[in-house]
Each structure stands twice: as C-alpha cells, then as structure tokens.
Design a protein around this motif. Structure first.
Motif, PDB file in Angstrom:
ATOM      1  N   LEU A 160      63.484  83.117  89.032  1.00  0.00           N
ATOM      2  CA  LEU A 160      62.865  83.904  88.235  1.00  0.00           C
ATOM      3  C   LEU A 160      63.622  85.186  89.754  1.00  0.00           C
ATOM      4  N   GLN A 161      63.700  86.560  89.177  1.00  0.00           N
ATOM      5  CA  GLN A 161      64.820  87.339  90.150  1.00  0.00           C
ATOM      6  C   GLN A 161      64.091  88.529  89.679  1.00  0.00           C
ATOM      7  N   SER A 162      63.632  90.122  90.177  1.00  0.00           N
ATOM      8  CA  SER A 162      63.593  91.005  89.599  1.00  0.00           C
ATOM      9  C   SER A 162      63.373  92.186  90.709  1.00  0.00           C
ATOM     10  N   GLN A 222      72.151  95.682  87.431  1.00  0.00           N
ATOM     11  CA  GLN A 222      73.612  96.486  87.784  1.00  0.00           C
ATOM     12  C   GLN A 222      73.172  96.627  89.917  1.00  0.00           C
ATOM     13  N   ILE A 223      72.549  95.204  90.804  1.00  0.00           N
ATOM     14  CA  ILE A 223      72.443  96.207  91.627  1.00  0.00           C
ATOM     15  C   ILE A 223      73.343  96.133  92.519  1.00  0.00           C
ATOM     16  N   TYR A 224      74.860  95.759  92.235  1.00  0.00           N
ATOM     17  CA  TYR A 224      75.737  96.822  92.896  1.00  0.00           C
ATOM     18  C   TYR A 224      76.711  96.147  91.315  1.00  0.00           C
ATOM     19  N   PRO A 225      77.894  97.060  91.155  1.00  0.00           N
ATOM     20  CA  PRO A 225      79.177  96.978  89.953  1.00  0.00           C
ATOM     21  C   PRO A 225      79.708  95.481  90.006  1.00  0.00           C
ATOM     22  N   GLY A 262      75.838  87.579 101.416  1.00  0.00           N
ATOM     23  CA  GLY A 262      76.927  88.356 101.045  1.00  0.00           C
ATOM     24  C   GLY A 262      76.721  89.005 101.241  1.00  0.00           C
ATOM     25  N   PRO A 263      78.272  89.887 100.876  1.00  0.00           N
ATOM     26  CA  PRO A 263      79.317  91.187 100.859  1.00  0.00           C
ATOM     27  C   PRO A 263      78.017  91.767 100.836  1.00  0.00           C
ATOM     28  N   PHE A 264      78.588  93.490 101.457  1.00  0.00           N
ATOM     29  CA  PHE A 264      78.205  94.265 100.935  1.00  0.00           C
ATOM     30  C   PHE A 264      78.711  94.788  99.866  1.00  0.00           C
ATOM     31  N   ILE A 265      78.494  95.836  98.554  1.00  0.00           N
ATOM     32  CA  ILE A 265      78.712  96.366  97.671  1.00  0.00           C
ATOM     33  C   ILE A 265      78.109  97.870  97.036  1.00  0.00           C
ATOM     34  N   PRO A 266      78.901  98.891  97.584  1.00  0.00           N
ATOM     35  CA  PRO A 266      79.019 100.492  97.330  1.00  0.00           C
ATOM     36  C   PRO A 266      78.821  99.883  95.262  1.00  0.00           C
ATOM     37  N   ASN A 273      71.019  87.613 104.637  1.00  0.00           N
ATOM     38  CA  ASN A 273      71.089  88.816 104.622  1.00  0.00           C
ATOM     39  C   ASN A 273      72.734  89.488 104.169  1.00  0.00           C
ATOM     40  N   ILE A 274      72.564  90.874 104.180  1.00  0.00           N
ATOM     41  CA  ILE A 274      73.995  91.525 104.010  1.00  0.00           C
ATOM     42  C   ILE A 274      75.179  91.731 104.874  1.00  0.00           C
ATOM     43  N   VAL A 275      76.395  91.607 105.019  1.00  0.00           N
ATOM     44  CA  VAL A 275      77.646  91.440 105.044  1.00  0.00           C
ATOM     45  C   VAL A 275      78.368  92.811 104.955  1.00  0.00           C
ATOM     46  N   LEU A 305      68.322 102.253 100.185  1.00  0.00           N
ATOM     47  CA  LEU A 305      69.496 102.889 100.040  1.00  0.00           C
ATOM     48  C   LEU A 305      70.921 102.345  99.279  1.00  0.00           C
ATOM     49  N   TYR A 306      71.122 100.691  99.250  1.00  0.00           N
ATOM     50  CA  TYR A 306      72.604  99.754  98.928  1.00  0.00           C
ATOM     51  C   TYR A 306      72.456  99.407  97.305  1.00  0.00           C
ATOM     52  N   CYS A 307      71.121  99.945  96.981  1.00  0.00           N
ATOM     53  CA  CYS A 307      70.858  99.101  95.179  1.00  0.00           C
ATOM     54  C   CYS A 307      70.672  99.648  94.463  1.00  0.00           C
ATOM     55  N   GLY A 308      71.851  99.088  93.393  1.00  0.00           N
ATOM     56  CA  GLY A 308      71.360 100.515  91.972  1.00  0.00           C
ATOM     57  C   GLY A 308      70.012  99.660  90.723  1.00  0.00           C
ATOM     58  N   LEU A 340      63.039  85.651  99.808  1.00  0.00           N
ATOM     59  CA  LEU A 340      63.460  87.331 100.527  1.00  0.00           C
ATOM     60  C   LEU A 340      64.384  87.462 101.434  1.00  0.00           C
ATOM     61  N   LYS A 341      65.240  87.803 101.285  1.00  0.00           N
ATOM     62  CA  LYS A 341      66.120  87.936 102.106  1.00  0.00           C
ATOM     63  C   LYS A 341      65.273  89.344 103.218  1.00  0.00           C
ATOM     64  N   HIS A 342      66.126  89.070 105.068  1.00  0.00           N
ATOM     65  CA  HIS A 342      65.319  90.033 105.465  1.00  0.00           C
ATOM     66  C   HIS A 342      66.775  90.985 105.750  1.00  0.00           C
ATOM     67  N   GLU A 343      67.332  91.039 104.651  1.00  0.00           N
ATOM     68  CA  GLU A 343      69.001  91.475 104.863  1.00  0.00           C
ATOM     69  C   GLU A 343      69.332  92.186 105.930  1.00  0.00           C
ATOM     70  N   THR A 344      68.293  93.378 106.968  1.00  0.00           N
ATOM     71  CA  THR A 344      69.011  93.108 108.191  1.00  0.00           C
ATOM     72  C   THR A 344      68.315  93.094 109.383  1.00  0.00           C
TER      73      THR A 344
HETATM   74  N1  5AD Z   1      75.687  94.611  97.604  1.00  0.00           N
HETATM   75  C1  5AD Z   1      75.257  94.024  97.798  1.00  0.00           C
HETATM   76  N2  5AD Z   1      74.183  92.919  98.134  1.00  0.00           N
HETATM   77  C2  5AD Z   1      72.915  94.077  97.559  1.00  0.00           C
HETATM   78  N3  5AD Z   1      71.900  93.616  97.483  1.00  0.00           N
HETATM   79  C3  5AD Z   1      71.231  94.482  96.547  1.00  0.00           C
HETATM   80  N4  5AD Z   1      72.348  96.166  96.547  1.00  0.00           N
HETATM   81  C4  5AD Z   1      73.498  95.024  97.198  1.00  0.00           C
HETATM   82  C5  5AD Z   1      74.579  95.804  97.548  1.00  0.00           C
HETATM   83  N5  5AD Z   1      74.782  97.110  96.935  1.00  0.00           N
HETATM   84  C6  5AD Z   1      71.315  92.103  97.770  1.00  0.00           C
HETATM   85  C7  5AD Z   1      69.941  92.652  98.553  1.00  0.00           C
HETATM   86  C8  5AD Z   1      68.957  91.511  97.355  1.00  0.00           C
HETATM   87  C9  5AD Z   1      69.684  90.826  96.288  1.00  0.00           C
HETATM   88  C10 5AD Z   1      69.000  91.189  95.202  1.00  0.00           C
HETATM   89  O1  5AD Z   1      70.940  91.684  96.473  1.00  0.00           O
HETATM   90  O2  5AD Z   1      69.928  91.610  99.456  1.00  0.00           O
HETATM   91  O3  5AD Z   1      68.257  90.830  98.284  1.00  0.00           O
END
Ligand code: 5AD
Ligand code: SF4
Length: 350
Positions: free
Chosen positions: A106-108, A306-309, A230-234, A200-202, A68-71, A160-164
């Motif tokens: 190498l990321q994808s 564009q994972i985030y803008p 890293g911080p969450f970026i909508p 994780n994502i903060v 839901l959080y990723c572009g 492989l981030k556990h994310e939360t």
């Molecule tokens: N904001 C911040 N980080 C994000 N990721 C994915 N979407 C977002 C977002 N909207 C991070 C995830 C993933 C990494 C490649 O990017 O943690 O593991």
C-alpha cells in the motif's frame, strides 16, 4: 587488480569499506559485467531462483511534502489528485489476489486524510477478509503511535527509502525534513518488528559516487530486509525538470554492490529502472534483484500517480503485464515466487 580484489572480498565476506565500494562503483566495460555476474551468483546462492511479485496499490497521490524531485509534491498544481476509498483498496487487493499476487504494497504520498485507525482497519480487512499473505506499507513519515497501530493491525513490512545518505543534500531536496528524522523512523519500524525496507535514488543532482557508497553502507548498517534502488527521472513539473536522469549503468552497479553486501535482502528490479530503459527490469534481475512490484492500482487512477513521467507499464491491463513479467522471469530460467515471500531472516520465511 584493485577492482578484482574488491570484488572478491565483496563476494566472499559480504563486507567492504567505503574506499572499496568506490572502486566497484567506478567499474567500466567488462568490469561491469563481472560485477553483475558476481551479484547474480550471490543472489542465486542465498535466495535461489524465485522472483517475488508484489502487487502495489497506489491509493492516494495527495502529499503534504514538497520534495524537489517528485511529481506528487504539494506545489505541483497541474496534477489531478485522487484518493481510493477503503472499498476500492480492498477490491484492488482482491483482484490482485485473484491474479496470483500473494502480497500487497500500500503506497501513497504523505496523506494525513488516512488517519491511523482508518488505515489500520484497511490493513486488518486485507488480511482477514481478502486473505492477503503479507501487507507492506509505504506511506511516509508518521508517528510512532501510527506505526504501532498498523503493526498491531497486521502490517508486516514498511518501506521508507532513506533516499540519500548525504544529510545536506537530503535537507535541500526534501525541504522541511531531515535525514536524522528519517533514520529515527527506520529505527522505530525496526523496534516495532516490521521487516524494514530502505533504498536510495541514483543520479540525484548534487550526488557523488561517495554519496552512493555511503548509501550502500547505510543500507548495510540498517541491515534492511528490503532495498529499493532506482534511477532519478526528472519530472517536468518539478524544480529539477532540467536535470539529467540517473544513468542505467550506474544504477545497475549500485544494485549489484547492494546485493553483494546484503546477500539475503529482497531487492526489486524497480519500475524506475524499467522506465529509463525497455530492458531495465530484466537487467535489474541479472544484477542481483529478486523482486518485481507490478502496478495494481485501478486503471482510472494509475496515470495520476506521476512520481516521475513515462512510468513503465502504465497503459497495460494487469493481466497483460503479469503475462509479460512471467515470460521475463521464465526466460531468465527463474521461477515465480510462491507464498508471501518473507525475508529469509524471518522465521519460516524464504
Ligand atoms: N525519480 C526517481 N524516483 C523518484 N522517487 C520520487 N521521485 C522520483 C524521481 N523523480 C522515488 C522516491 C520515493 C519513491 C516512492 O519514488 O525514492 O521513495
Ligand atoms: Fe511526497 Fe514521497 Fe513524493 Fe516526497 S517523494 S513529494 S514524500 S510522494
């Protein structure tokens, strides 16, 4: 006094209980500065002044997942998708090596188009033909057999981030996947001898300070060699478009506590941190981080990952980016890391 006690314990024992992490996460004002100084001291004492640069090649933005959080989520139809050919990946790595970046990430997105043997061949050629010092993979959840093949081909590390660490939140934000499956894979990667990275994502919607404390404890339990925080970026084209971004100060606190509890882990000053604040990466380096991962994706493709803008450094030439990163490192009286910068836990590493 409660704060100073928890901080002293973290600094000396590198171990805290959930309750004590919560106290540090609530640091305010001068306490935040003290937390940063403690983390910086632990970083200096256990890893020295080297800042390792890892070139990151984002070789495909196709993804079969729908986070839901990723572009890059599969339901985002407004994104131009691309895949780099093996030749383009090798060329990008050669360019990075030429600019003095000894290791490659190498990321994808999760893109099954790259079968295990195809990726194994790329890894082998990166190490044998290009002479890359270490290859890190970050391609998501795959089978044990795939991970094994890539390890045999010469991959050194896996992110492989556990994310939360909140299983319910994980399931909600990553439909069709579970935290349990993710942790199983982290265990496989460990068994296969990878240097393992989590993170994780903060500031995710629905996350609490308790979750963040659990995130930090999980990274410690996994005894990770690397952790991306890293911080969450909508992102406007996701269901979380209207949610507020993760806070800079909270992200720095999580990073600092992670450093206190994982003295020898490689912690990047993440691109996301550099995206929410122009000085974000600098502050990250002062709050315990010792790695920077400059984007080495070929320019024509970069803007589509564009994972985030607003990704930091998007429109710069790699040469320019490297000059400013090196200036940043020197201005903090730090040095650019030499060699592959393996985890100090690995023999011959440092
Ligand atoms: N904001 C911040 N980080 C994000 N990721 C994915 N979407 C977002 C977002 N909207 C991070 C995830 C993933 C990494 C490649 O990017 O943690 O593991
Ligand atoms: Fe795919 Fe990773 Fe984005 Fe999820 S976070 S949609 S798995 S690229």
């Amino acid at each position: 006094h409660e704060f100073m006690e928890a901080l002293a314990k973290a600094r000396e024992a590198h171990s805290l209980e959930h309750r004590e992490i919560l106290i540090l996460l609530q640091a305010r004002g001068e306490e935040v500065d003290a937390l940063g100084r403690a983390a910086d001291g632990v970083r200096a004492a256990s890893l020295g002044d080297e800042v390792h640069l890892r070139g990151i090649i984002e070789f495909s933005n196709y993804c079969r997942q729908n986070c839901l959080y990723c572009g890059l989520r599969r339901d985002n139809r407004n994104l131009r998708r691309y895949r780099l050919t093996p030749g383009e990946i090798l060329a990008a790595a050669r360019k990075a090596a030429g600019l003095g970046l000894p290791t490659i990430v190498l990321q994808s997105g999760e893109d099954p188009h790259y079968t295990a043997p195809v990726l194994a061949d790329i890894i082998r050629r990166l190490k044998e033909e290009v002479g890359v010092g270490a290859v890190t993979l970050s391609v998501g959840e795959r089978s044990f057999e795939d991970y094994r093949l890539w390890r045999e081909a010469g991959a050194d590390r896996y992110l492989l981030k556990h994310e939360t660490a909140d299983a319910a939140l994980f399931a909600r934000l990553r439909p069709g996947t579970t935290l349990q499956d993710r942790l199983l894979r982290l265990k496989w990667l460990r068994e296969l001898g990878y240097q393992v990275g989590s993170g994780n994502i903060v500031g995710l919607p629905g996350q609490t300070l308790k979750t963040l404390a659990a995130d930090i404890l999980l990274m410690r339990e996994l005894d990770v060699e690397m952790a991306g925080i890293g911080p969450f970026i909508p992102h406007p084209q996701t269901p979380l478009a209207k949610e507020p971004p993760g806070e800079l100060e909270l992200t720095l606190k999580v990073l600092a506590i992670a450093r206190l509890l994982l003295p020898r882990a490689h912690l990047p000053a993440t691109t996301a941190l550099g995206t929410i604040h122009p000085q974000g990466r600098r502050m990250g380096l002062c709050f315990g981080a010792n790695v920077i991962m400059p984007d080495t994706t070929p320019p024509p493709y970069r803007c589509y990952y564009q994972i985030y803008p607003g990704k930091a450094g998007l429109h710069e030439e790699m040469e320019t980016t490297l000059v400013s990163l090196k200036n940043l490192i020197f201005s903090l009286n730090r040095r650019v890391g030499s060699g592959p910068g393996h985890s100090p836990k690995i023999q011959g590493g440092m």
